[in-house]
Design a protein around this motif. Structure first.
Motif, short mmCIF file in Angstrom:
data_model
loop_
_atom_site.label_atom_id
_atom_site.label_comp_id
_atom_site.label_asym_id
_atom_site.label_seq_id
_atom_site.Cartn_x
_atom_site.Cartn_y
_atom_site.Cartn_z
N GLU A 494 0.84 -1.20 0.00
CA GLU A 494 0.00 0.00 0.00
C GLU A 494 0.87 1.25 0.00
OE1 GLU A 494 -4.29 -1.08 2.09
OE2 GLU A 494 -2.91 0.35 3.03
N ILE A 495 0.62 2.10 -0.97
CA ILE A 495 1.29 3.40 -1.04
C ILE A 495 0.21 4.47 -0.92
CG2 ILE A 495 2.61 4.98 -2.51
CD1 ILE A 495 3.98 2.55 -3.72
N THR A 496 0.38 5.37 0.05
CA THR A 496 -0.66 6.37 0.32
C THR A 496 -0.14 7.79 0.15
OG1 THR A 496 -0.16 6.51 2.69
CG2 THR A 496 -1.71 4.79 1.99
N PHE A 497 -1.08 8.69 -0.16
CA PHE A 497 -0.81 10.12 -0.24
C PHE A 497 -1.97 10.85 0.43
CE2 PHE A 497 1.23 8.26 -3.94
CZ PHE A 497 2.45 8.90 -4.02
N THR A 498 -1.67 12.01 0.99
CA THR A 498 -2.72 12.94 1.41
C THR A 498 -3.05 13.83 0.22
OG1 THR A 498 -1.75 12.97 3.61
CG2 THR A 498 -3.39 14.66 3.13
N ARG A 502 -10.81 18.19 -4.38
CA ARG A 502 -11.05 18.13 -5.82
C ARG A 502 -10.60 16.80 -6.43
NH1 ARG A 502 -8.34 22.22 -7.08
NH2 ARG A 502 -6.52 21.29 -8.06
N VAL A 503 -9.52 16.24 -5.90
CA VAL A 503 -9.03 14.96 -6.41
C VAL A 503 -10.05 13.86 -6.15
CG1 VAL A 503 -7.23 13.20 -6.16
CG2 VAL A 503 -6.61 15.62 -6.18
N PHE A 504 -10.71 13.90 -4.97
CA PHE A 504 -11.75 12.93 -4.66
C PHE A 504 -12.93 13.06 -5.62
CE2 PHE A 504 -9.63 13.27 -0.52
CZ PHE A 504 -9.40 11.93 -0.26
N GLU A 505 -13.35 14.31 -5.81
CA GLU A 505 -14.54 14.54 -6.63
C GLU A 505 -14.33 14.12 -8.08
OE1 GLU A 505 -15.12 18.68 -5.98
OE2 GLU A 505 -16.26 18.40 -4.11
N ASN A 506 -13.13 14.36 -8.60
CA ASN A 506 -12.85 14.04 -10.00
C ASN A 506 -12.37 12.61 -10.21
OD1 ASN A 506 -13.49 16.68 -10.52
ND2 ASN A 506 -11.36 17.38 -10.59
N LYS A 507 -12.01 11.95 -9.10
CA LYS A 507 -11.44 10.59 -9.19
C LYS A 507 -10.36 10.55 -10.27
CE LYS A 507 -15.65 8.30 -7.60
NZ LYS A 507 -16.70 7.28 -7.88
N SER A 508 -9.42 11.46 -10.14
CA SER A 508 -8.49 11.74 -11.23
C SER A 508 -7.15 11.02 -11.13
CB SER A 508 -8.23 13.25 -11.31
OG SER A 508 -7.74 13.73 -10.06
N ILE A 509 -6.98 10.13 -10.15
CA ILE A 509 -5.73 9.41 -10.00
C ILE A 509 -5.86 8.00 -10.55
CG2 ILE A 509 -3.99 8.58 -8.37
CD1 ILE A 509 -4.10 11.63 -8.67
N VAL A 527 -3.32 -3.98 -9.50
CA VAL A 527 -3.19 -2.61 -8.98
C VAL A 527 -4.58 -1.99 -8.86
CG1 VAL A 527 -2.84 -1.65 -11.29
CG2 VAL A 527 -2.05 -0.38 -9.30
N ARG A 528 -4.79 -1.25 -7.78
CA ARG A 528 -6.10 -0.67 -7.49
C ARG A 528 -5.91 0.66 -6.77
NH1 ARG A 528 -9.43 -1.53 -2.80
NH2 ARG A 528 -11.63 -1.05 -3.21
N VAL A 529 -6.74 1.66 -7.13
CA VAL A 529 -6.69 2.97 -6.49
C VAL A 529 -7.97 3.17 -5.68
CG1 VAL A 529 -6.56 5.46 -6.83
CG2 VAL A 529 -5.27 3.93 -8.32
N GLU A 530 -7.81 3.55 -4.42
CA GLU A 530 -8.96 3.78 -3.55
C GLU A 530 -8.87 5.19 -2.95
OE1 GLU A 530 -11.08 1.90 0.48
OE2 GLU A 530 -9.25 1.01 -0.35
N THR A 535 -10.30 10.48 5.58
CA THR A 535 -8.92 10.80 5.97
C THR A 535 -8.17 11.57 4.88
OG1 THR A 535 -8.23 8.63 5.14
CG2 THR A 535 -8.71 8.82 7.51
N SER A 536 -8.88 11.94 3.79
CA SER A 536 -8.27 12.66 2.67
C SER A 536 -7.06 11.92 2.11
CB SER A 536 -7.85 14.08 3.11
OG SER A 536 -8.94 14.81 3.56
N MET A 537 -7.22 10.62 1.95
CA MET A 537 -6.11 9.79 1.51
C MET A 537 -6.40 9.16 0.16
SD MET A 537 -3.90 10.03 3.99
CE MET A 537 -2.75 8.69 3.71
#
Length: 693
Positions: A494-498, A502-509, A527-530, A535-537
């Protein structure tokens, strides 16, 4: 020598259905190009003017320079080629910031420069005329000596000696000396020395050797070359009770279009070209390089070594052999505030076909800097064999160097499948700007790397590891700060970022996995992005199906464009055994981090964290370790939040203003908008109260 890189490939549509019509943003060519086309040479004139290098009257002046021009390099690091420290009492605009003086003493540096460049040719008729013109209003100035030298060098650099070729060659007048220069009968530095002495300054000619012209990294080390191959002369001037270095020829003259022959360029625009570099002597032109006026002696010794140790102006002079072994570093290296972490030599020997070069940036500038490289192969007499050509295919060469980043440290991990002499040219500059040469290294590889595998992905200037591109994409406080991550097959990572709302709303990662031996479609399910809003993660989960090297690439999708913002090199073979005490130290560090809370107990919990940090260092965990860098970044963010809380409680105008400025200038400002808005409102309220009072 430009540095050019082709854009990274777009993510396969099958990985993310909503990206089918998204195209990768293509950067302009100059984004990848090195702007550095200026080289320094040596004065090839024959000296016919008899001039004592050092006058007898100077011998009582100790040449030991106990004060560096710049004592705190991090404080003065700047992002431009002609980096130079600002003289004392002159502000950034060149204006005198000292006490009020008569109008004649208020000349700015720019005014002195302009006047020197616009000097009429009649001034060269005598030294007295030239002195009166250049130094009008300078006499008595607090920085009279430094401004005098500057005026001399700028005037000298503006002159075209060929315009005075018809004058009588003579050392008795400036125009006579320029005539000597036009006929290559005197050195540039000799004229500079005479001008300084005629203008009342104590000046010494310093003979020695330099790394200039056709010098290549490693020259002078066990290669049979002698000092005569690298001879040069510069000057020192006695100003403000100490000696200062000036290399007038390097300040004023440059070789444009110079190319060193004898090398095969292995890549161009990200593709293998196997193209021999055609030697070019270049064209000598005017190119003002301010750095070589009063450079720091500790930096200058990387380029020039005097015959007499005393003119190194150092308490710890080095010998000639050590000089040639020193890293081949350029002014931009020091201007960016960089320093060598790995082997401090320009000549490196590979270990089992591998070399690692480490460069560190000042912590406050590290996240604003990009580095890049070019790779060359020494052109031998023998033809390149078919087995070597196989490794020099377009898809292989750009992937021989893994540019790994961890916080403020870059590691160039070079894997060499062929024997021979390799040259690595390193470039650097601000993020998204053109880059300039910062260093060159020669690598002697006597044995090819066994079990060699090319890298699974070419990351370009983004490199491997979080950097400014990730910050621009609003990805902060990464759980893994090192671009190289150890992983075990079929084990979840697991690799996490804060991040921000806007990133949550656009699901841009979007994240992808690459491997040379496996199809990208087969790796999709690994690989999966959540997005965790609470927690703004951003959580990226991945696993590798079998042993080998993989690349995890992270993209930010904005306005129908997919931009590569961060990459990790995942390897199942880099894990090193760790002592039990080191494992305990890491657990203690993470436990201490989890206890830090914004509020009344903040200081106590941070103190416990610092104790855990010190314990890690005692257990020989490197300060550039990924765990150390990541946890310290998170504590930095929590500290800013706590500062905002304290400022809110104190309700003091100056404290609130200072805290607000500190947070707004931080890289974490996008995820501290709540704190920023609160402080702004409080500042307006406090300002209104002050006005009413």
């Amino acid at each position: 020598m430009p540095v050019v890189l082709s854009p990274s490939p777009p993510p396969p549509p099958s990985v993310a259905p909503h990206l089918v019509h998204v195209h990768v943003k293509e950067e302009p060519d100059d984004y990848f190009s090195g702007s550095d086309c200026i080289y320094i040479g040596t004065d090839q004139a024959n000296e016919t003017v008899k001039l004592e290098n050092e006058l007898e009257e100077y011998r009582g002046l100790a040449p030991q320079n106990t004060i560096n021009v710049v004592e705190n390099r991090e404080k003065y690091a700047h992002f431009f080629d002609n980096w130079s420290p600002i003289p004392e009492n002159l502000d950034e605009e060149g204006n005198d910031s000292g006490p009020s003086r008569p109008l004649s003493h208020q000349l700015t540096m720019n005014e002195i420069d302009t006047r020197a460049r616009e000097a009429p040719s009649t001034c060269a008729s005598s030294f007295e005329n030239l002195k009166n013109y250049l130094l009008n209003g300078v006499a008595g100035h607090e920085n009279e000596g430094k401004l005098t030298v500057r005026a001399i060098v700028i005037w000298l650099g503006e002159q075209n000696p060929d315009d005075f070729a018809d004058r009588t060659p003579s050392r008795d007048t400036p125009e006579g000396f320029l005539s000597l220069l036009s006929k290559k009968q005197s050195l540039f530095v000799t004229f500079f020395t005479v001008l300084c002495r005629e203008f009342g300054l104590k000046c010494v000619k310093v003979p020695g050797v330099s790394k200039a012209g056709d010098y290549q990294p490693g020259d002078g080390i066990n290669d049979g070359s002698s000092d005569k191959d690298h001879r040069d002369t510069w000057a020192t001037v006695f100003i403000d009770k100490r000696w200062e270095i000036v290399h007038p020829y390097w300040v004023c003259k440059s070789l444009v279009g110079f190319k060193a022959g004898g090398w095969i360029k292995l890549e161009d625009h990200g593709k293998s070209v196997l193209k021999k570099v055609k030697e070019s002597v270049g064209v000598l032109r005017k190119a003002f390089k301010e750095y070589y006026i009063f450079p720091d002696p500790q930096e200058f010794v990387h380029r020039c070594h005097p015959d007499e140790d005393k003119w190194q102006l150092s308490k710890k002079p080095i010998d000639r052999k050590s000089f040639f072994q020193m890293p081949y570093l350029f002014p931009t290296f020091f201007g960016l505030g960089l320093k060598m972490v790995s082997n401090k030599s320009c000549l490196l020997k590979s270990t089992d076909g591998e070399v690692i070069i480490e460069i560190q940036a000042p912590i406050k500038n590290a996240n604003t800097i990009d580095l890049w490289y070019e790779l060359y192969l020494k052109d031998g007499k023998e033809e390149i064999g078919e087995n070597i050509k196989g490794f020099l295919e377009a898809e292989n060469i750009p992937k021989l160097v893994a540019m790994l980043r961890c916080g403020d440290v870059w590691r160039f991990k070079i894997s060499l499948p062929i024997k021979g002499t390799i040259k690595l040219c390193c470039y650097g500059g601000p993020h998204k700007s053109t880059l300039s040469r910062i260093a060159e290294f020669r690598i002697d590889n006597h044995a090819p790397k066994k079990h060699f595998h090319i890298l699974p992905f070419n990351p370009g200037r983004v490199g491997f590891g979080p950097g400014p591109a990730a910050t621009e994409a609003n990805l902060f406080t990464p759980s893994h700060s090192d671009g190289l991550v150890s992983i075990q097959p079929k084990t979840k990572l697991e690799i996490t970022f804060t991040t921000i709302k806007r990133v949550f709303e656009n699901k841009s990662i979007v994240a992808l996995l690459h491997n040379n031996d496996q199809d990208s479609k087969d790796l999709e399910r690994h690989v999966r992005v959540e997005m965790i809003r609470k927690t703004s993660m951003v959580v990226i989960q991945t696993e590798v199906p079998r042993e080998g090297e993989y690349a995890l690439t992270i993209y930010s999708c904005q306005k129908q464009e997919s931009i590569n913002v961060c990459n990790y090199l995942l390897s199942t073979v880099v894990s090193k055994p760790e002592r039990a005490n080191q494992k305990i130290a890491r657990r203690r560090l993470h436990d201490a981090l989890s206890q830090i809370k914004v509020g009344p107990i903040f200081d106590n919990t941070v103190e416990d964290f610092n104790k855990a940090l010190e314990y890690c260092f005692k257990q020989k965990i490197n300060k550039n370790d990924s765990d150390i860098v990541s946890t310290m970044a998170k504590v930095e963010l929590l500290t800013l939040k706590n500062d905002a809380r304290n400022a809110g409680l104190r309700e003091h105008f100056n404290v609130t203003e200072k805290t607000l400025n500190k947070i707004q200038s931080s890289i974490y400002s996008p995820i501290l908008t709540k704190e920023i808005n609160t402080l702004k409102n409080q500042l307006q309220y406090l300002k209104k109260d002050e006005e009413e009072l």
